[in-house]
Structure formats: structure tokens, C-alpha cells
Design an enzyme around this catalytic site. Sequence first.
Site, PDB file in Angstrom:
ATOM      1  CD  GLU A 175       6.783   6.146   0.920  1.00 23.53           C
ATOM      2  OE1 GLU A 175       5.549   6.629   0.461  1.00 23.53           O
ATOM      3  OE2 GLU A 175       7.792   6.459   1.148  1.00 23.53           O
ATOM      4  CG  LEU A 202       2.624   7.367   2.460  1.00 24.38           C
ATOM      5  CD1 LEU A 202       1.388   7.043   3.206  1.00 24.38           C
ATOM      6  CD2 LEU A 202       3.504   7.069   2.697  1.00 24.38           C
ATOM      7  CB  THR A 221       4.126  -3.942   2.907  1.00 27.64           C
ATOM      8  OG1 THR A 221       2.799  -4.518   2.570  1.00 27.64           O
ATOM      9  CG2 THR A 221       4.793  -3.586   3.732  1.00 27.64           C
TER      10      THR A 221
END
Lengths: 253, 390, 308
Positions: free
Chosen positions: B366, B242, B368
Site C-alpha cells: 500500500e 489505495l 512503501t
Amino acid sequence: MGIAVLLKQVPDTTAKITVSGGRVDEAAVSKWSFSPYDEYALESALQIKEAGGGDLIAVTCGPARAAKMLTDAAAVGADALVHILVDDLGALDTTQVQAILAAAVKHIGADVVFCGKQAADTNAGSTGPGVAHLLDASCVTMVSEVAADGDSFTAIRASAGGNERVAVSSPCVFAFDKGTTELRRPNVRGIMMAKKKIIETMTPADLGVDTGSSSVSIDTHSPPPEKPPGQKFEGAESVATVVGKLRDEANVI
Amino acid sequence: MAYEALDFYDVDSLLTDEERMIRDAVRDWVDENVIPNIEKACRDEVFPDQWRVDLGEMGVLGAPLEGYGCPGLSYIAYGLICQELERGDSGVRSFASVQGSLAMYPIWDFGSEEQKNHYLPKMHAGEWVGCFGLTEPDYGSNPGDMITRAEDKGDHYLLNGAKMWITNGTIADLAIVWAKLDGVIRGFIVEKEDPGFTAPEMTGKHSLKASVTSELVFQDCRIPKDRILPGVEGLKGPFSCLNNARYGISWGAVGAAQSCFNSAREYALSRIQFDHPIASYQLVQNKLSWMLREITKGQLLAFHLGKKKDDGTWTPEQISLAKMNNVDMALEIARMARDIHGANGILDEYPIMRHMANLESVKTYEGTHDIHNLIIGRHITGIQAFTREP
Amino acid sequence: MDVTVIAEASGGGLHPVTAQLVGAASSIGGISTVLCAGGVGVTEAASIAGVTKVISVEGDCFGSFDGGAWAEALNSVARGDVIMAAATASGREIAATMAAMRGIPIVQDATALGIASGILVTRPIYSGKAIETSTVQWPCAITLRANAFDAAGGGGNADVSTVNQSADVAVAVKEAIAKASERLDVTEADIIISGGRGMGDPANFSHLYEVADMIGAAVGASRAAVDTWDEIPHSMQVGQTGKTVTPSLYIAVGISGAIQHLAGMRTSKYIVAINKDPDAPIFGVADYGIVATWEEALPALKDELGKL
């Protein structure tokens, strides 16, 4: 087979051209690109090379900034890069530029030359035919397509009635109009490999060409004349007036 | 007319020639392929397969990875790719982010040699599409409590559970699925033909319409033992992925903002009201000026972060800041641009509301906006404020 | 100064630009000898005022176009200090080849000439975004843009001679290929005529095509026309969601000029608008606006263009 592609770096055709101190302000040009007709020549040359083998050498005559354009040519597949360093192309006349390019082609040992029919800055069209003569090569202009035919070539060029297919042998020069295929986009691999390509840089003197004593000297550059303010006319009778103005005032027909 | 991006502080001059060439190649591709077709793709709710092919041929998928056929580009180059793709549409950039940062990256960093050699070259070429299964219907901001589980059955793993909001899911050849094996989160490669695995498409979206969003459903899904990613355990795995995707998004948001700014500027100069272009009115200039300010700040944030990614000195909190800030400013710019376009702004003649709707998703996925905000808060105070429990 | 004028042929006779070349040569004190390749247009050339000699150059190589061969044949009889040709495709090629053969410089596409310490040549550069004036020493070659110079009058009575002079042909024509009857795309054309919903019926676009064919233009359309009529394809659409064009001349017929359309053609060099509504926004950007119905204006336009 050695294929030389003559490339000229010009302001991108969408870039604004400004005049300052009686000269086009090159420093103000936001983007430089391949001259558009040269792109078609390069794409066709790449296809010829891919089909029949050989080396494609990209050649440019121009200032230091033109080196970047050669790297762009490498990114789409040019095998070798030659840069004849000339700070001010405007200070040379056609006999000098053509002598430089012809000497470069001889230095490379190429039998076939691809170039654009005219550059987007000068809009002239002298280079292809002039260089062909200096190389004692045949010349085909207004070309849209070239194919190898054994040891010779066939090309499609514009004719009065449309297009025609012609045959020609090397040594020959093809000067391209809008081609049938757009120049391919570089991919990441091509861009990475282009970084490693060495540009062979030389001066006109290295090629035995004297750049003093040009017979043409630029007096001044000026912006195009201001358009008159918009004019509005009543009725279809005014069409004749407008057509006259388009011809005489605007010079667009 | 070729696209000219707002670059007020001349970030262009900080790029290497190679980075600029890559950006220009992607920029031209977006101009020629995405811009003319995106509104129809959006209306039809389709991700054109040709774009997968083109992106593969361009060599931009998995850009920063080294080896296995991948180019090992700088993170600046990766950022520029994201910027140009998202200038076209966030959905196109999502495809590339998921493929590169969320599907290829975990194999590259945590996979076995066999897995890397088997999957990465074909994924880089765009031949095999990947997706990333972390989020579940009931576990979004709290992935650690996920309930998708894997059981070791001796000669295979059995997966049960469901993932939701998965970009590329329905068109994917493989999914990187995070599931608990004996209570520990591990990564598994699930292939589309594996028995017990389905990936139905989620429809009815108002956002990312030209992107495929799916559920991943595992009902006694059997996968061979060699599909586990050996190199990582726990949330560290998905979070590493991420971080890379979030970094790309910080650049992508700049691209979307630049697209909205260009459209707003052009519109304001052309739209005549009360006999003058609206660009001549102070309130409109105020808005355009704000947009320029935020885009410039966002560009510099993303660029400097890219440099830190390239020299290894980055931190996850720095990525949180860039993602949060840039998506926020891009969404605000899209709304402001819609306002400047007046009623015309609601038409898909202009890209504005498409960007605006897309950015609502980008703000949430990805990580908040609020979660990234709290990541910064924890960094400042040392106190986590995500949960009620310490 | 002696000027060798390379005659430009057209449809078996002399192209009007040839008289303009002679006029231009005379204006800078040049005495013209006209060379007629393949013997085309000899009698007409001899009657141009200011021409002292016409040489009809005949030979096998003139059966089809081979710039190198033609230049070689013409060059062998050319005696002038200045070679002048039309800035057409063939004129440019022949003149450039002759210049290289003679080792003299060439300047192309002149729009004005003068005399000072050399020949003053004015020409557009950067596709007309700037103008360049240079001083050229002769001997030299110059090509001139058509319709930029006044033609010399008639009543001349030049001396005519014929020379048989061929040269080896290197470019062999194999077959003619008719151009695909595809129309010019709007993005390629230097002149565009577009129709809007004001045309009333897609069949009426035939009038636009007739005008287009007369001036080598492409035909475009507004979004309203494309959306309303299936017969008008999206590929013709100019505007925000269509194509952006920058032709030298854009003629908008029955187009109101909504902002989305302007976005696609606003930067055209010259804009002509034909619309029956005097308040149509298109008139705000038009260089030449005609308030009239297309039914009246287009036939008049065809008439006037036909006279050119």
C-alpha cells in the site's frame, strides 16, 4: 405473544470494583454490561420469538446509563425497549423493585417473562420468583433451555440428579442459569437499526409504585478482607492444615 | 479476561455510541475467533474460511460504502473495524481491506449500475471474495509503467500479463485488474472462471502467513466487454482505492501496536528477575513509556484523519503521513516488545513476532514507507523526488 | 423475635445447613420454628437446640419441586417475623416467593447477622469483590450462605406437629435428563485442580479427577502436560496459549509455575501449590504451598476432603 425480558446493567464481570467512602465507586467502573445470566435469558427469548413470532420487549429498571444496555438489546433483536428510571437501585428493597418490574410487565401486556437467575451485582435471585408471584404466574428457575410447545412451554432446568424437562403454561417466568446458547453477537445492520429504536422511559410513580420507605438500608460497602501473605508448608502431613485453612481462612471449600 | 485497549487520551469518548458498539462487536469476534486460532492458522499458513463467513455476517465488509446492501458507516467506524481486526492479525485486516477498499470500492465508485448491483451485495455478504491486481513482478512503486495490457477484440477484451503480491488472489471469485488499454490504465473485472486466468498461491512467506498471497496470471485471458470499469482512466483509479485502504491501515497499525503493548506490559509485570518484576526497572519503563507515547500519537492521527475523511476535507498526503507514521511506530513497538519479552518473545505463545513479521509487509505494501515519505517531501517542497527524470 | 426456618433437605434427610440456620437465628435472639417440606428431616429438626416447634408440612405438591407451590403451602403455616432459609437454589426461590406473598423484603446470601436498630445483614456482592452490610427491618426474609454460621448443637426436644397442606402444581416434571457425563470446563468452574508434567504419566490425572469430583472442580493442565501427552487435550490447558481462568480456588499439582502458566491463573482468588521442588516458581504466587510429592499429598488431600 408478548415476551418481556428483564435485563440488569451491571459492572462487567472483569471490571475492577473499588470502594470509596464506604460505597462501591460506580464512577470508577470501567465497563458496564448485561448481567451474564440475563444474556442467556435474552438469547433464549430471541429464539422463541424467531420460532413462533411475537414481540420481544427488553425491560430495565435502573439509572440513565442503563439506556445503553437497552440499545445493545435492540441491536440483537429486541423489538421494543422500556426503561424505568431509578437513580439508586440500592435505595430500594426487593418488594419495591419487584413491584416496579411486575407493573412494567403488566403495562407491556406480556404473558411470558425471561430473566437471569440472579444478577451479577447482588447475586441474590429474588426477582424471578417475586415478580412471578406478583403477576400470578408460574415460575421455573435454574433454566438452561426453553421451547414453545403449542400454547405452553417446556423447559430444561437443573435437578438433584442432573437436569429435567418440565412443562408449564403462560403466564410464566423463566429464570435462567447458564443457557445452552451464548447471546448472539450484534451485526452492523442490527447496530444501525438499534440507533433508531425509541426507548419508552417512565418513573416508578408512573407505574403507581412508591419508592419511599424502603425496609432495607445499606450501611456500608467494604472491600473483601485482605488475604494473609502466602504460607508454605513442608510435607504431606501439612495437607490437613491447608484444607482446614481453605475452609476456615479462605472459605473456598 | 476481556481485552482492554490502551487509550491514554480517551479517544473512546470521541466516538458515537454506534461506533463504539461496532468496535465492541468486532473486538469480541476477534477475541473469540481469531486470538484462539491465529497461531495455528499462521503455522499452517491458512486463512480460515470461516472468518470470511463471519466477517460477511457481521456486515463489516465494504463498511463505508453507501447503497447496494452496504451500511454506509462512518470512516471512524471503518477505522475501528481495522484496528480491532489487526489487533488480532494483520492478515485478517488485509482480507477486509482488500475486500472492502480495493475490490468493492472501485466497483462502487467507477462501475456501471449493473456491475454494482451484480457484485456489491454478494461481496458485502462475504459470499464473493475480491482481490486487487495492480502490482507486477517488475512494477511495484512504479505502477504507471505496468506492462499488463488489455486489447479490444470487438466482442471481448484479451488480457495478457501478470500481477504479483495479490492478497486473496487464490481464493477470490473476482479480481479488479488494472491493465493498459491502448496505453491508458483501465480497470477490468476478471472472474475466476474466465479462460486464460489463473491465480497460483505464493508460498514460503515469513510474513502474513495466515493470509493468502497470490500471483494473477493472464495468458490470452478473454473477458466480456461489460467487465471494464467505465468510470475512471489512469492511475487515479487504483490510487483512489489505495487511499481508502491506506487510511484503514493507519488504524490497523494502532491495533497491532496495542496488542504488542498489552503483552509487553503484562509480561513485564509478571516476569521476576533479581527478585523484582522487570517492570520495576528503569530501562523497561522507558520502553513501555515510549510505546504509550507513540500509540497515543498514532491514535490521534488516525482519529483526526477519520474525521476529515468523513467530512471530505482530507488530502492524499495526510493519508500518507498517517499510514507511514503508524506502521513505523507499530513495527518499532513490536520489536521493542519482543525485547521486553526476552527469549519468550520468540515463541508463538506470544503474538509479538507474528505482529513484527506481519508489519514488515504492511510497511511495504500500500505504498512503501519511503514512497510515502517522498509524497510528504513533494508536498513540502513542490519538487518530486521519486524518479531521476523530472 | 419469631423465626420461621425453612428446613433444607438433602438425600432424604436434613442438610447440615438447617442447624446453621437455627444457630444463626438464636444468635440474634430468634426463637425458631422449623418447617419441613414434604415431611423430610422432621426428627432431626426436632433435636436441634433452640428449635421450639417443628411443623411437618405434607401434601401432594411435595412429590417434585415446584417453588411456587411449595412456597404457597409453607407460607400458609409460617408465622414468624423473619423467614430464614438456606441460600441454595431451592432455598432462595422458596424464600423469595414467600417474601413476595407476604409483601416483605428479602436479603439473600448472608454471611453474618447482627442486631441493632434492625437486623444487620452482611453479605458478599459483585461475586465477592465487595462486602455489603445493611440494616433490615422485620418482618423480612433472609437466606444464609452454607458454612458461614455456627450450627446449633443437638439435644433439643421440639414439639412436632403435622399439617396436610398442598398447593396447585404449575410446573410439571416430564422426564429426568441425566447430565451429559462431560466434565466441567475450566472456564466454568469455581474450583480448578491442574496437573503438570510433574504428574509423571497422564494416567495419574485420575487422582486429580477423583479430587475434582469430591469438590465439584474442573481439571486443568499446564502446557507441558498437554504437549507431552496426547491424552491430555488442549481444551484443558490453562495458560498463555490456553485458557485464562479466575476461580475462587486453583490447585496446581506438579506444575513448576512458568510465566506462561501463571499468565493463565495468576488472578485466581486463592492458589494452592503442591510440588516436590521447594524452589518452584509456583510457590511465589501460592497462598498455601505444600512442598511434597503428589503421590503423598493427593491421597492426604482426598482423605481430608472426605472428612469435610
